[in-house]
Design an enzyme around this catalytic site. Sequence first.
Site, short mmCIF file in Angstrom:
data_model
loop_
_atom_site.label_atom_id
_atom_site.label_comp_id
_atom_site.label_asym_id
_atom_site.label_seq_id
_atom_site.Cartn_x
_atom_site.Cartn_y
_atom_site.Cartn_z
N HIS A 157 -12.15 -18.01 -12.12
CA HIS A 157 -12.66 -18.12 -13.49
C HIS A 157 -11.73 -17.43 -14.49
CE1 HIS A 157 -16.93 -18.35 -11.53
NE2 HIS A 157 -16.15 -19.37 -11.21
N HIS A 183 -18.36 -27.23 -13.80
CA HIS A 183 -17.94 -25.96 -13.20
C HIS A 183 -16.93 -26.21 -12.08
CE1 HIS A 183 -17.95 -21.74 -12.27
NE2 HIS A 183 -17.94 -22.09 -11.01
N ASP A 218 -13.27 -24.56 -11.84
CA ASP A 218 -12.70 -23.94 -10.65
C ASP A 218 -11.34 -24.54 -10.30
OD1 ASP A 218 -14.73 -22.12 -10.16
OD2 ASP A 218 -15.74 -23.35 -8.65
N HIS A 236 -12.53 -24.85 -3.40
CA HIS A 236 -11.37 -23.97 -3.39
C HIS A 236 -10.40 -24.29 -2.25
CE1 HIS A 236 -13.35 -21.71 -6.47
NE2 HIS A 236 -14.36 -21.41 -5.69
#
Length: 318
Positions: A85, A243, A247, A270
């Site tokens: 973030h 979101h 990321d 991720h």
Amino acid sequence: MGTKLLGYQATLCEKAELSGVAVHSGEQVSITLLPAAPNTGVKFRRIFDDGTATEIMAVAGQVGATDLCTMLGDPAGIHVATVEHLMAAFWATGLDNVIVEIDGNEVPVMDGSSRVFIDAIDEAGMTHHAVKRRYVRVKKTVRVEIGGSWAEFRPYQGTRFEVVIDFDSPLIGRQEFKSDINGDVFRGELADARTFGFMKDVERLWASGHALGSSLENSVVISDDHTIINPEGLRFRDEFVRHKTLDAVGDLALAGAQFIGCYASYRGGHRLNAAALKALLTDRTAYEVVETPEKRERVFSGDFVTVAAAPAHAPWIL
């Protein structure tokens, strides 16, 4: 045609200080963002109780784990977790050179988005160095697949993200965010999107030492009957995919340079973002390093020229 990009490196005018809870460890953590010299890149300086410090470069070659967040360093030793973030905020504001002093192993989650970090950077102010910024321009498609998920970089005259998620939940289902992205778009469309999770996963996460600092103040929580527990509801109808895109922006900022191209992913996270970035940077035929050809603050992506050397802080050999 193309996305407007800043042609010169930037750093902070003055330091910025923030503190808050770490979403996984539950500990209180303080960070200080410090101005840095040209070609420094982003460095995390882990400050220990005895006053000693260890620096970790925020680059793809330092990614040590991608379970639930992106971690830099050694998971069993010195590391800094949940950097995505903050890294997304650096990307969105065009902040190239900064030292992040931190007194814990995890960046504080704040409200679960990038907004607080962007506000802190704005308050500190930014100044440009008399040093050109270099970019990674994608030359050919590079694709990775993990199970039923995939991600790829494609050539594109601009910077574009095409992120698709597909959850087995009627509240989320299939959502997509596809847009050219610059700092203004990020601020308006992505910066406020919060991290999210399911109540049904809470006990498992607690048992594994994760989500100990998670709360309705920093996460969107989905109940077992697929409703939003947070009293205020969602900030966007499709906050979940926004979101995930936030990321991805933060994870790809670990290239050590912004990229010119399109990043597309399906059911990513991720781990997939890190794998795609590694696949791109380890294939020297897949990209070229470019910079602006003359002195001007903003240039279009098609105006850049190829240079022989990468940024000094970029991890071109992983």
